[in-house]
Design a protein around this motif. Structure first.
Motif, PDB file in Angstrom:
ATOM      1  N   PHE A  56       0.834  -1.204   0.000  1.00 54.46           N
ATOM      2  CA  PHE A  56       0.000   0.000   0.000  1.00 54.46           C
ATOM      3  C   PHE A  56       0.869   1.255   0.000  1.00 54.46           C
ATOM      4  O   PHE A  56       0.645   2.187  -0.770  1.00 54.46           O
ATOM      5  CB  PHE A  56      -0.928  -0.017   1.228  1.00 54.46           C
ATOM      6  N   LEU A  57       1.888   1.275   0.855  1.00 51.06           N
ATOM      7  CA  LEU A  57       2.762   2.443   0.949  1.00 51.06           C
ATOM      8  C   LEU A  57       3.549   2.664  -0.345  1.00 51.06           C
ATOM      9  O   LEU A  57       3.729   3.805  -0.780  1.00 51.06           O
ATOM     10  CB  LEU A  57       3.706   2.312   2.140  1.00 51.06           C
ATOM     11  N   VAL A  58       4.013   1.579  -0.965  1.00 52.37           N
ATOM     12  CA  VAL A  58       4.714   1.682  -2.243  1.00 52.37           C
ATOM     13  C   VAL A  58       3.795   2.325  -3.286  1.00 52.37           C
ATOM     14  O   VAL A  58       4.197   3.246  -3.998  1.00 52.37           O
ATOM     15  CB  VAL A  58       5.212   0.297  -2.727  1.00 52.37           C
ATOM     16  N   ASP A  59       2.548   1.859  -3.355  1.00 58.74           N
ATOM     17  CA  ASP A  59       1.612   2.430  -4.320  1.00 58.74           C
ATOM     18  C   ASP A  59       1.280   3.883  -3.997  1.00 58.74           C
ATOM     19  O   ASP A  59       1.105   4.703  -4.897  1.00 58.74           O
ATOM     20  CB  ASP A  59       0.335   1.598  -4.382  1.00 58.74           C
ATOM     21  N   LEU A  60       1.207   4.221  -2.714  1.00 61.43           N
ATOM     22  CA  LEU A  60       0.977   5.610  -2.314  1.00 61.43           C
ATOM     23  C   LEU A  60       2.101   6.498  -2.837  1.00 61.43           C
ATOM     24  O   LEU A  60       1.853   7.539  -3.466  1.00 61.43           O
ATOM     25  CB  LEU A  60       0.890   5.716  -0.790  1.00 61.43           C
ATOM     26  N   VAL A  61       3.346   6.089  -2.611  1.00 62.67           N
ATOM     27  CA  VAL A  61       4.485   6.889  -3.072  1.00 62.67           C
ATOM     28  C   VAL A  61       4.490   6.990  -4.590  1.00 62.67           C
ATOM     29  O   VAL A  61       4.643   8.078  -5.157  1.00 62.67           O
ATOM     30  CB  VAL A  61       5.818   6.312  -2.545  1.00 62.67           C
ATOM     31  N   ARG A  62       4.291   5.871  -5.265  1.00 59.33           N
ATOM     32  CA  ARG A  62       4.294   5.889  -6.741  1.00 59.33           C
ATOM     33  C   ARG A  62       3.178   6.760  -7.294  1.00 59.33           C
ATOM     34  O   ARG A  62       3.354   7.457  -8.295  1.00 59.33           O
ATOM     35  CB  ARG A  62       4.185   4.464  -7.279  1.00 59.33           C
ATOM     36  N   ASP A  63       2.013   6.728  -6.647  1.00 60.84           N
ATOM     37  CA  ASP A  63       0.897   7.554  -7.089  1.00 60.84           C
ATOM     38  C   ASP A  63       1.238   9.032  -6.935  1.00 60.84           C
ATOM     39  O   ASP A  63       0.944   9.841  -7.814  1.00 60.84           O
ATOM     40  CB  ASP A  63      -0.358   7.205  -6.281  1.00 60.84           C
ATOM     41  N   ARG A  64       1.867   9.395  -5.831  1.00 63.03           N
ATOM     42  CA  ARG A  64       2.227  10.784  -5.613  1.00 63.03           C
ATOM     43  C   ARG A  64       3.361  11.226  -6.541  1.00 63.03           C
ATOM     44  O   ARG A  64       3.399  12.368  -6.977  1.00 63.03           O
ATOM     45  CB  ARG A  64       2.587  11.039  -4.145  1.00 63.03           C
ATOM     46  N   ALA A  66       3.689  10.022  -9.598  1.00 59.27           N
ATOM     47  CA  ALA A  66       2.998  10.196 -10.878  1.00 59.27           C
ATOM     48  C   ALA A  66       2.271  11.539 -10.934  1.00 59.27           C
ATOM     49  O   ALA A  66       2.146  12.140 -12.002  1.00 59.27           O
ATOM     50  CB  ALA A  66       2.014   9.046 -11.108  1.00 59.27           C
ATOM     51  N   GLY A  67       1.834  12.019  -9.776  1.00 56.51           N
ATOM     52  CA  GLY A  67       1.154  13.306  -9.720  1.00 56.51           C
ATOM     53  C   GLY A  67       2.042  14.482 -10.075  1.00 56.51           C
ATOM     54  O   GLY A  67       1.551  15.580 -10.360  1.00 56.51           O
ATOM     55  N   LEU A  68       3.355  14.266 -10.070  1.00 56.36           N
ATOM     56  CA  LEU A  68       4.278  15.340 -10.457  1.00 56.36           C
ATOM     57  C   LEU A  68       4.219  15.639 -11.953  1.00 56.36           C
ATOM     58  O   LEU A  68       4.655  16.707 -12.384  1.00 56.36           O
ATOM     59  CB  LEU A  68       5.715  14.977 -10.081  1.00 56.36           C
ATOM     60  N   GLY A  97       5.278  22.503   0.104  1.00 52.80           N
ATOM     61  CA  GLY A  97       4.133  22.917   0.900  1.00 52.80           C
ATOM     62  C   GLY A  97       3.033  21.877   0.884  1.00 52.80           C
ATOM     63  O   GLY A  97       2.054  21.983   1.603  1.00 52.80           O
ATOM     64  N   SER A  98       3.200  20.854   0.069  1.00 50.46           N
ATOM     65  CA  SER A  98       2.221  19.780  -0.021  1.00 50.46           C
ATOM     66  C   SER A  98       2.647  18.632   0.883  1.00 50.46           C
ATOM     67  O   SER A  98       3.535  18.769   1.716  1.00 50.46           O
ATOM     68  CB  SER A  98       2.113  19.299  -1.472  1.00 50.46           C
ATOM     69  N   VAL A  99       2.073  17.499   0.641  1.00 51.21           N
ATOM     70  CA  VAL A  99       2.372  16.312   1.453  1.00 51.21           C
ATOM     71  C   VAL A  99       3.733  15.707   1.097  1.00 51.21           C
ATOM     72  O   VAL A  99       4.202  14.808   1.775  1.00 51.21           O
ATOM     73  CB  VAL A  99       1.218  15.291   1.299  1.00 51.21           C
ATOM     74  N   ALA A 100       4.392  16.236   0.064  1.00 51.58           N
ATOM     75  CA  ALA A 100       5.654  15.648  -0.390  1.00 51.58           C
ATOM     76  C   ALA A 100       6.695  15.553   0.714  1.00 51.58           C
ATOM     77  O   ALA A 100       7.407  14.553   0.820  1.00 51.58           O
ATOM     78  CB  ALA A 100       6.212  16.446  -1.575  1.00 51.58           C
ATOM     79  N   LEU A 101       6.796  16.552   1.532  1.00 56.27           N
ATOM     80  CA  LEU A 101       7.763  16.547   2.628  1.00 56.27           C
ATOM     81  C   LEU A 101       7.501  15.385   3.573  1.00 56.27           C
ATOM     82  O   LEU A 101       8.425  14.688   4.003  1.00 56.27           O
ATOM     83  CB  LEU A 101       7.676  17.872   3.381  1.00 56.27           C
ATOM     84  N   ALA A 102       6.239  15.151   3.880  1.00 58.32           N
ATOM     85  CA  ALA A 102       5.872  14.037   4.759  1.00 58.32           C
ATOM     86  C   ALA A 102       6.151  12.698   4.091  1.00 58.32           C
ATOM     87  O   ALA A 102       6.589  11.745   4.746  1.00 58.32           O
ATOM     88  CB  ALA A 102       4.403  14.141   5.153  1.00 58.32           C
ATOM     89  N   VAL A 103       5.924  12.610   2.779  1.00 64.94           N
ATOM     90  CA  VAL A 103       6.186  11.360   2.058  1.00 64.94           C
ATOM     91  C   VAL A 103       7.684  11.063   2.051  1.00 64.94           C
ATOM     92  O   VAL A 103       8.099   9.912   2.232  1.00 64.94           O
ATOM     93  CB  VAL A 103       5.608  11.409   0.626  1.00 64.94           C
ATOM     94  N   VAL A 104       8.510  12.076   1.886  1.00 61.91           N
ATOM     95  CA  VAL A 104       9.960  11.875   1.938  1.00 61.91           C
ATOM     96  C   VAL A 104      10.359  11.368   3.324  1.00 61.91           C
ATOM     97  O   VAL A 104      11.179  10.455   3.458  1.00 61.91           O
ATOM     98  CB  VAL A 104      10.717  13.174   1.564  1.00 61.91           C
ATOM     99  N   GLY A 105       9.769  11.926   4.369  1.00 60.72           N
ATOM    100  CA  GLY A 105      10.023  11.442   5.725  1.00 60.72           C
ATOM    101  C   GLY A 105       9.595   9.993   5.905  1.00 60.72           C
ATOM    102  O   GLY A 105      10.276   9.208   6.577  1.00 60.72           O
TER     103      GLY A 105
END
Length: 198
Positions: A56-64, A66-68, A97-105
């Motif tokens: 699930f987490l892998v797909d979450l990261v890949r989805d985000r 792809a959003g770039l 300013g988006s969730v990207a910082l949290a995803v990197v963490g």
């Protein structure tokens, strides 16, 4: 949520729930139970759509990641308008300013997640690597328009901007730096290569 009630766009609902948990309580609190509780669904819903929580987490990261693509296209389309530093400042503020910082963490905190992502994306930190490519493509477009020096090393500039942006936004407890602080860093990085009027 009662059993048998259909949920529209389950994946996106779970992804958004995970982001809310991640932003509110950090990567250590991100569990399948926390995500499904936030999404208002049974825990089994997540496991019906994903092999396990790490999948699930892998797909979450890949989805985000792809959003770039849409952000990248919009940034490239802005080449030749405004100022280079202003466009980059807006791109960094939008990204960090988006969730990207949290995803990197999240990526940094979970060994299994990093290992699974490395299996298909072996270079760099997912999301940051793609964001760097987004900035490099934009800077290439500006160089072609003559707004950057012909010898500007856009790949190095992009990496520098991503690193500086990450440091600027990280650790501020949800309060982003003001636009002037971001602009000062961006202008400093680009100072030797920008040809446009200030």
């Amino acid at each position: 949520m009662p059993t048998g009630v259909a949920i529209r766009d389950v994946r996106e609902q779970l992804f958004r729930a995970a982001e809310r948990v991640l932003l509110r309580t950090g990567p250590n609190a991100l569990t399948s139970r926390a995500v499904t509780a936030e999404a208002g669904c049974a825990k089994g819903v997540l496991h019906r759509h994903f092999a396990d929580f790490d999948a699930f987490l892998v797909d979450l990261v890949r989805d985000r990641v792809a959003g770039l693509d849409a952000r990248s296209a919009a940034l490239r389309a802005s080449a030749g308008t405004g100022t280079v530093a202003g466009n980059v400042r807006e791109a960094l503020s939008d990204l960090f300013g988006s969730v990207a910082l949290a995803v990197v963490g999240l990526i940094a905190s979970r060994d299994v997640l990093r290992a699974r992502l490395r299996a298909t994306s072996p270079a760099g930190v997912p999301l940051l690597t793609e964001a760097g490519a987004m900035l490099a493509a934009y800077l290439d477009a500006e160089r072609e328009l003559g707004r950057l020096a012909d010898d500007a090393d856009t790949d190095t500039l992009a990496l520098t901007l991503i690193g500086a942006g990450h440091l600027l936004f990280a650790g501020l407890e949800g309060v982003p730096p003001d636009a002037d602080a971001v602009h000062k860093v961006v202008a400093g990085v680009l100072s030797g290569v920008v040809r446009e009027a200030a």
